[in-house]
Scaffold this motif. Structure first.
Motif, mmCIF file in Angstrom:
data_model
loop_
_atom_site.group_PDB
_atom_site.id
_atom_site.type_symbol
_atom_site.label_atom_id
_atom_site.label_comp_id
_atom_site.label_asym_id
_atom_site.label_seq_id
_atom_site.Cartn_x
_atom_site.Cartn_y
_atom_site.Cartn_z
ATOM 1 N N ASP A 196 1.184 -8.437 -1.606
ATOM 2 C CA ASP A 196 1.427 -8.284 -0.169
ATOM 3 C C ASP A 196 2.863 -7.807 0.067
ATOM 4 O O ASP A 196 3.438 -8.043 1.126
ATOM 5 C CB ASP A 196 1.148 -9.588 0.585
ATOM 6 N N SER B 7 -0.671 -3.621 0.207
ATOM 7 C CA SER B 7 -0.823 -3.748 1.656
ATOM 8 C C SER B 7 -1.699 -4.914 2.068
ATOM 9 O O SER B 7 -2.226 -4.936 3.189
ATOM 10 C CB SER B 7 -1.393 -2.440 2.225
ATOM 11 N N SER C 290 -2.498 -8.295 3.666
ATOM 12 C CA SER C 290 -1.813 -9.032 4.728
ATOM 13 C C SER C 290 -1.064 -10.206 4.119
ATOM 14 O O SER C 290 -1.568 -10.866 3.200
ATOM 15 C CB SER C 290 -2.816 -9.548 5.763
ATOM 16 N N ASN D 93 -2.521 -13.605 2.493
ATOM 17 C CA ASN D 93 -3.959 -13.640 2.769
ATOM 18 C C ASN D 93 -4.740 -13.594 1.457
ATOM 19 O O ASN D 93 -4.999 -12.527 0.900
ATOM 20 C CB ASN D 93 -4.362 -12.473 3.677
ATOM 21 N N GLU E 39 -8.280 -11.694 1.568
ATOM 22 C CA GLU E 39 -8.152 -10.241 1.436
ATOM 23 C C GLU E 39 -7.885 -9.849 -0.006
ATOM 24 O O GLU E 39 -8.512 -8.926 -0.533
ATOM 25 C CB GLU E 39 -7.001 -9.727 2.311
ATOM 26 N N TYR F 227 -12.578 -9.592 5.545
ATOM 27 C CA TYR F 227 -11.749 -8.408 5.303
ATOM 28 C C TYR F 227 -12.000 -7.381 6.395
ATOM 29 O O TYR F 227 -13.129 -7.197 6.837
ATOM 30 C CB TYR F 227 -12.102 -7.799 3.934
#
Length: 286
Positions: free
Chosen positions: A9, A39, A41, A44, A47, A174
């Motif tokens: 992240d 990228s 989040s 997270n 994700e 997601y």
């Protein structure tokens, strides 16, 4: 030649991703480094789990995957390395691997214990890189950690099914770059509950009674192109990873909109599937 992938992240603005690559090259000048994503989040893990699950098996066996999400070590967030499906994964034991491990059992898991030899406030750079390079040189997991029986689970991996199996309640795990919304409902799970029955997928006020195999399945190609108005239409598909996904055909948040923007759907929002009480399968197949 070893391959090391990075999923973090960190984003693209800061020095973190570049410094991590530099540290790897300093130890192994001939290694290949592949960025899966920087990228994710911030913090997270759902994700990150979704991304790594859908990316790792495109790489050759023996690939080493560094996952740098919520990696600060503390009493509740230890570091682990594991071998699974002939791939190696290095990450925090915070549930990131739950999505993959729910389908494939790890061959070996160790809790990394080399921290007394390393002073760090940047564990991906100082710890995960050391472990990855050790594995890339042919080192074993036992040298850098003690074997543990399992990993920390995370919530929201398995959808809820009611007692009479007439409803699945899943959640959004997601939102992709197109604004398509991916749920935690996988195709085999869906079909095991459906058993040929008709159904309705509900996402807020949006209802769908068909699941497509491709986004373009909603297009009637017998109609002249200039008379079609399919861009911006909502649909449901099983995506390339086998997850139930709510999408908008040729979505673009700046023009026609996306499933996320048009339907107001975001991470952890509920998605339900209701089934009819009558099976559509022949009695012999029920």
């Amino acid at each position: 030649m070893a391959i090391i992938t990075l999923t973090t992240d960190f984003g693209e603005k800061d020095h973190f991703a570049g410094a991590t690559k530099g540290a790897i090259y300093s130890e192994l000048p001939d290694v290949k480094i592949v960025d899966i994503s920087h990228s994710v989040s911030p913090f997270n893990i759902l994700e990150a789990g979704y991304i790594i699950q859908n990316a790792y098996n495109s790489f050759p066996k023996g690939t080493i995957h560094i996952i740098g999400i919520d990696s600060e070590i503390n009493e509740e967030n230890k570091h682990i390395a594991l071998k699974l499906d002939d791939h190696y994964f290095i990450c925090a034991n915070n549930g990131i691997m739950s999505m993959i491990c729910s389908e494939i059992a790890p061959e070996k898991i160790v809790e990394i214990n080399i921290h007394d030899k390393i002073q760090t406030s940047f564990p991906v750079l100082d710890v995960f890189v050391k472990v990855a390079c050790h594995i890339a040189r042919g080192g074993t997991l036992e040298v850098i950690g003690k074997t543990i029986p399992g990993i920390k689970p995370t919530k929201h991996i398995t959808p809820f099914v009611n007692d009479d199996k007439t409803q699945i309640i899943g959640s959004v795990i997601y939102v992709d770059n197109y604004g398509n919304v991916v749920t935690n409902i996988k195709r085999p799970f869906f079909e095991s509950i459906q058993k040929g029955r008709s159904f309705e997928v509900s996402a807020r006020n949006n209802k769908f009674k068909k699941i497509h195999n491709r986004y373009s399945d909603i297009v009637n190609f017998e109609i002249p192109e200039e008379k079609r108005h399919d861009e911006g239409r909502g649909l449901v598909v099983f995506n390339s990873g086998g997850f139930l996904e709510i999408a908008v055909y040729k979505s673009n948040s700046a023009t026609v909109g996306s499933a996320s923007t048009l339907m107001g759907l975001g991470l952890m929002d509920a998605i339900s599937v209701s089934f009819s009480t009558e099976s559509m399968l022949p009695k012999s197949l029920e």
